[in-house]
Design a protein around this motif. Structure first.
Motif, short mmCIF file in Angstrom:
data_model
loop_
_atom_site.label_atom_id
_atom_site.label_comp_id
_atom_site.label_asym_id
_atom_site.label_seq_id
_atom_site.Cartn_x
_atom_site.Cartn_y
_atom_site.Cartn_z
N GLU A 211 21.57 54.76 -80.37
CA GLU A 211 21.68 55.98 -81.18
C GLU A 211 21.87 55.63 -82.65
N ALA A 212 21.42 56.53 -83.51
CA ALA A 212 21.64 56.41 -84.95
C ALA A 212 21.49 57.79 -85.56
N SER A 213 22.23 58.04 -86.62
CA SER A 213 22.18 59.34 -87.28
C SER A 213 20.77 59.64 -87.76
N GLY A 214 20.28 60.85 -87.44
CA GLY A 214 18.96 61.27 -87.86
C GLY A 214 17.84 60.85 -86.94
N HIS A 215 18.18 60.21 -85.82
CA HIS A 215 17.15 59.74 -84.88
C HIS A 215 17.47 60.23 -83.48
N ARG A 216 16.41 60.45 -82.70
CA ARG A 216 16.59 60.87 -81.32
C ARG A 216 17.16 59.71 -80.50
N PRO A 217 18.18 59.97 -79.67
CA PRO A 217 18.75 58.90 -78.84
C PRO A 217 17.71 58.29 -77.91
N PHE A 218 17.79 56.99 -77.74
CA PHE A 218 16.89 56.27 -76.83
C PHE A 218 17.70 55.84 -75.61
N VAL A 219 17.16 56.11 -74.41
CA VAL A 219 17.88 55.80 -73.17
C VAL A 219 16.98 54.98 -72.26
N ARG A 220 17.52 53.88 -71.74
CA ARG A 220 16.81 53.09 -70.74
C ARG A 220 17.72 52.95 -69.52
N GLU A 221 17.23 53.42 -68.37
CA GLU A 221 17.99 53.36 -67.12
C GLU A 221 17.54 52.16 -66.31
N ILE A 222 18.50 51.37 -65.83
CA ILE A 222 18.18 50.16 -65.07
C ILE A 222 19.13 50.04 -63.88
N VAL A 223 18.81 49.12 -62.98
CA VAL A 223 19.71 48.76 -61.89
C VAL A 223 20.41 47.46 -62.27
N PHE A 224 21.44 47.11 -61.51
CA PHE A 224 22.25 45.94 -61.86
C PHE A 224 21.42 44.67 -62.01
N ALA A 225 20.48 44.49 -61.09
CA ALA A 225 19.70 43.25 -61.08
C ALA A 225 18.86 43.08 -62.33
N ALA A 243 16.58 48.81 -87.69
CA ALA A 243 17.80 48.01 -87.57
C ALA A 243 18.76 48.27 -88.72
N ASP A 244 18.23 48.65 -89.91
CA ASP A 244 19.11 48.87 -91.06
C ASP A 244 19.83 50.22 -90.99
N LYS A 245 19.56 51.03 -89.95
CA LYS A 245 20.26 52.30 -89.76
C LYS A 245 21.54 52.13 -88.94
N GLN A 246 21.91 50.88 -88.70
CA GLN A 246 23.12 50.55 -87.95
C GLN A 246 23.19 51.30 -86.61
N PRO A 247 22.21 51.07 -85.75
CA PRO A 247 22.19 51.75 -84.45
C PRO A 247 23.42 51.40 -83.61
N ARG A 248 23.87 52.37 -82.82
CA ARG A 248 25.01 52.18 -81.92
C ARG A 248 24.48 51.95 -80.50
N PHE A 249 25.06 50.97 -79.82
CA PHE A 249 24.64 50.61 -78.46
C PHE A 249 25.78 50.94 -77.50
N THR A 250 25.43 51.62 -76.40
CA THR A 250 26.42 51.99 -75.39
C THR A 250 25.87 51.70 -74.00
N LEU A 251 26.68 51.06 -73.17
CA LEU A 251 26.35 50.88 -71.75
C LEU A 251 27.13 51.91 -70.94
#
Length: 269
Positions: A211-225, A243-251
């Motif tokens: 996620e980053a301000s002014g941008h649509r959140p990007f989501v990738r769903e995966i399994v453990f493996a 990358a210069d928009k300081q994107p936030r990463f969340t699991l």
């Protein structure tokens, strides 16, 4: 209002005396320009300015609650839950209710017997389940109970057939990853350890959010493996977030009851 506190602490008796009860309304509020004034809304319903201004006091009531008995009501005026809190941290008895008013669950969080109300979470007094927790159906019949000790799950009686996580650890080389600085490449090196309440233990779902301000959140769903082969740098490019928009990463880790465990990644660049 002063009321007697009837919850039981770790020793069988509460350390709290004569707690104040505060009542707040759950939901959101807004005001919209209308003619020369404004229209006021709470949970999408039109209200007068007095009700709107009163609703704005919710945050103040919560900040001033330390400790107090905090009762939360829905927009229909029905009690949703109540318990002893210090601001938003549960620190005593707890009850939640169905919309019918019948008890849904009851239990106890660890009481703060130190008298010091600073940095509760860092000191292990923030929402720590202890003792016997009991869960009921909408007719008031007991469904099952759980025993907890210092925030650690002990047992479920009778054991339920629904898989349920009660804790998830995020580790990097054996260390708690919650406060560790990580590179994008180290995301795939994370180890996720899941703790279940019963013997039914399916593989949970993992989501990576960018996620980053002014941008649509990007989501990738995966399994453990798939975590070990995850290419976070490639996913960042796919997200379209510079990358210069300081994107936030969340699991996020989900279980079958939709409870979410989150790790906000401290990415170093």
């Amino acid at each position: 209002m002063l009321v007697p506190y009837l919850g039981l602490g770790q020793s069988g008796k509460s350390v709290y005396k004569n707690l104040v009860t505060k009542k707040i309304l759950l939901g959101s509020s807004s005001k919209k320009p209308e003619g020369i004034g404004y229209g006021y809304f709470i949970n999408g319903k039109r209200v007068d300015k007095i009700a709107y201004d009163s609703f704005q006091g919710n945050s103040r009531y919560i900040k001033e609650c330390c400790p107090c008995i905090l009762q939360m009501y829905n927009s229909d005026g029905r009690l949703v839950n109540e318990g002893v809190r210090c601001t938003d941290a549960p620190v005593g008895w707890w009850k939640a209710y169905y919309t019918t008013g019948n008890l849904k669950e009851s239990g106890q969080f660890k009481e703060n017997d130190s008298g010091n109300w600073d940095n509760l979470c860092d000191r292990g007094y923030c929402g720590v389940k202890v003792g016997r927790w009991t869960y009921f159906d909408e007719q008031g019949k007991t469904l099952y109970s759980e025993d907890w000790k210092e925030g650690e799950f002990v047992r479920q009686l009778p054991e339920q057939l629904i898989p349920e996580l009660w804790k998830v650890d995020f580790l990097l080389q054996g260390q708690n990853a919650k406060k560790l600085p990580l590179t994008l490449e180290q995301i795939s090196e994370l180890q996720i350890v899941s703790y279940y309440k019963n013997k039914i233990r399916p593989e949970p779902t993992i989501k990576l959010l960018i996620e980053a301000s002014g941008h649509r959140p990007f989501v990738r769903e995966i399994v453990f493996a798939e975590l070990k082969s995850l290419d976070a740098r490639k996913l960042l490019l796919a997200s379209g977030i510079p990358a210069d928009k300081q994107p936030r990463f969340t699991l996020e880790v989900f279980n079958s009851r939709d409870k979410v465990y989150r790790l906000f990644l401290n990415i170093v660049r």
